[in-house]
Design an enzyme around this catalytic site. Structure first.
Site, PDB file in Angstrom:
ATOM      1  N   LYS A 224       0.827  -1.218   0.000  1.00 24.67           N
ATOM      2  CA  LYS A 224       0.000   0.000   0.000  1.00 24.67           C
ATOM      3  C   LYS A 224       0.861   1.270   0.000  1.00 24.67           C
ATOM      4  O   LYS A 224       2.036   1.240   0.360  1.00 24.67           O
ATOM      5  CB  LYS A 224      -0.960  -0.009   1.200  1.00 24.67           C
TER       6      LYS A 224
HETATM    7  C1  LIG Z   1      -5.427  -4.222   1.133  1.00 26.22           C
HETATM    8  C2  LIG Z   1      -6.904  -4.108   1.128  1.00 26.22           C
HETATM    9  C3  LIG Z   1      -7.701  -4.521   2.214  1.00 26.22           C
HETATM   10  C4  LIG Z   1      -7.154  -5.276   3.379  1.00 26.22           C
HETATM   11  O1  LIG Z   1      -6.097  -4.734   4.000  1.00 26.22           O
HETATM   12  P1  LIG Z   1      -5.034  -5.683   4.784  1.00 26.22           P
HETATM   13  O2  LIG Z   1      -4.205  -4.658   5.499  1.00 26.22           O
HETATM   14  O3  LIG Z   1      -4.285  -6.447   3.753  1.00 26.22           O
HETATM   15  O4  LIG Z   1      -5.799  -6.520   5.719  1.00 26.22           O
HETATM   16  C5  LIG Z   1      -9.054  -4.293   2.138  1.00 26.22           C
HETATM   17  N1  LIG Z   1      -9.621  -3.721   1.077  1.00 26.22           N
HETATM   18  C6  LIG Z   1      -8.905  -3.337   0.009  1.00 26.22           C
HETATM   19  C7  LIG Z   1      -9.610  -2.701  -1.150  1.00 26.22           C
HETATM   20  C8  LIG Z   1      -7.535  -3.535  -0.005  1.00 26.22           C
HETATM   21  O5  LIG Z   1      -6.832  -3.189  -1.092  1.00 26.22           O
END
Ligand SMILES: *Cc1c(COP(=O)(O)O)cnc(C)c1O
Length: 442
Positions: A224
């Site tokens: 991210k």
């Molecule tokens: C990455 C992501 C999540 C979940 O986040 P994690 O930190 O991996 O648990 C949820 N929704 C979207 C759209 C994502 O890209």
């Protein structure tokens, strides 16, 4: 690595040198790399994450303090305050990850077994997983292929008296139509949870996303745009809701409701962020605004180049989107314009040119994991066969299915280098297009 980066920046900044570099680069008349021609690009894209002594110092500070969790240290609280300030939210709560942020939000907003949640099928599976963990029904709203976002024009039809939350996703860092969606949520009296896990610092009409809903959820997982390996946060405008979320993420113990002798007013789970992660986040956050600007500028330039290539349709933004966070650079690919070259071959040809790309998500609303959940004893008992049959009949997302077959993504780190990187991406695509027929037959 560092020298190479500054050299490339220098090349991009100096017009004469930049021209010379471009003149020797592969051009569209060359043979594609997949057919034995020269690669368009031989150096890797900027690596992710970026870090330096700021992260090292933060981690050592936590280590040497001996205060490694939020109960004893100050870093998690400091991060929450800084993230709320950065986003313009009243309150923030740090969580163990983005999934936990969504899960906590569903719990404190009262989504229970037997309820329904309206959400898009074009998202990471976590958006759906949290609904299933709650033993609620995910009701899928088809995707607008122009923007890759939830099609708000189809939202109202998905809402029933059982709908307990609307959970749109700001997919790829782009922003769904928050005016339309907040209006529907308000009119229907249904809580709104923004899945902003890919949309750090994205904006709608000049305000950061995540503050429009009752809860705005973020992920700091390694890929991210803001990264602590794992991590997450929820933004709230209602301090009461934040207090309930705090208690839920802290095994039921709130800041106010804690009783003596381990007595509890509420139950919950342990979904806390550690001090180490918060220290990394504070350091990473010092770069976030500049990185976000670089991505947006590069993406805008890339879009101007790709808009000139028939058969490539970059994702558009809704009027109200005043900043796209570009977690992903997304476009639709039309094989007919590329001499019938199928998308899979196009992706392989791009990779061979030194431009890694992905075909993105498969349709979530028709996958086996969902069928298994619906066939489970719990779901059968909770909803009954006829309601589940109805759900299946309502579960139609034709625009999304088509989008999944046409999408192409670049990852956010590819937008962090010099402008000339965008030219190379466009060069590679033009070269493949010129040779599309040959590649299709090869
Ligand atoms: C990455 C992501 C999540 C979940 O986040 P994690 O930190 O991996 O648990 C949820 N929704 C979207 C759209 C994502 O890209």
């Amino acid at each position: 690595m560092k020298n190479d980066l500054s050299r490339r920046r220098l090349l991009a900044a100096a017009p004469a040198a930049g021209f010379a570099a471009r003149a020797t680069a592969a051009n569209s008349s060359d043979k594609p790399a997949l057919m034995g021609g020269p690669k368009t690009r031989t150096s890797p894209f900027p690596s992710w994450p970026e870090f330096d002594d700021r992260e090292r110092r933060g981690l050592l500070d936590v280590l040497e303090s001996g205060k490694w969790n939020r109960g004893t240290g100050q870093f998690v609280r400091k991060f929450e305050e800084a993230y709320a300030r950065l986003t313009g939210a009243r309150e923030a709560l740090a969580t163990s990850n983005g999934t936990a942020a969504l899960y906590i939000s569903l719990n404190v907003l009262g989504v229970e077994p037997g309820d329904e949640v309206a959400l898009p099928p074009y998202t990471f599976i976590a958006t759906v997983n949290v609904v299933l963990r709650q033993h609620a029904l995910p009701v899928f709203v088809d995707t607008d292929p122009e923007t890759f976002q939830m099609d708000h024009r189809k939202l109202e039809a998905a809402i029933t008296p059982d709908t307990r939350a609307i959970m749109p996703v700001h997919l790829g860092g782009n922003v769904c139509d928050l005016d339309a969606i907040t209006a529907i949520a308000k009119r229907k009296g249904v809580p709104l949870i923004e899945d902003a896990c890919q949309a750090h610092l994205a904006e709608w009409k000049g305000r950061k996303v995540g503050v429009y809903g009752d809860a705005g959820c973020f992920s700091f997982q390694a890929s991210k745009n803001l990264n602590s390996g794992e991590g997450g946060a929820i933004l709230f405008n209602d301090p009461d809701l934040r207090e309930r979320a705090y208690a839920f993420h802290n095994s039921g113990s709130g800041l106010k409701n804690i009783g003596a002798n381990f007595t509890y007013a509420s139950s919950g789970s342990n979904l806390r962020l550690t001090e180490f992660q918060a220290a990394i986040l504070l350091a990473q956050m010092s770069r976030l605004e500049k990185q976000t600007l670089t991505r947006a500028e590069n993406a805008k330039y890339l879009t101007s180049l790709l808009n000139e290539v028939p058969g490539v349709r970059p994702a558009r933004m809704f009027e109200g989107c005043t900043n796209n966070a570009y977690h992903l650079y997304m476009f639709r690919y039309e094989p007919e314009a590329f001499g019938g070259l199928p998308r899979d071959r196009f992706l392989k040809a791009l990779a061979a040119e030194g431009i890694p790309a992905s075909g993105g998500y498969s349709p979530l609303n028709t996958q086996q994991f969902l069928k298994s959940a619906m066939a489970s004893r719990g779901y059968q008992r909770l909803f009954g066969a006829s309601r589940l049959k109805q759900w299946e009949e309502r579960n139609q997302c034709p625009a999304n299915a088509r989008l999944c077959s046409e999408a192409v993504w670049f990852t956010q780190n590819m937008l962090l280098g010099p402008r000339s990187d965008m030219e190379q991406i466009a060069d590679a695509i033009r070269k493949i297009k010129t040779n599309g027929g040959g590649l299709a037959r090869a």
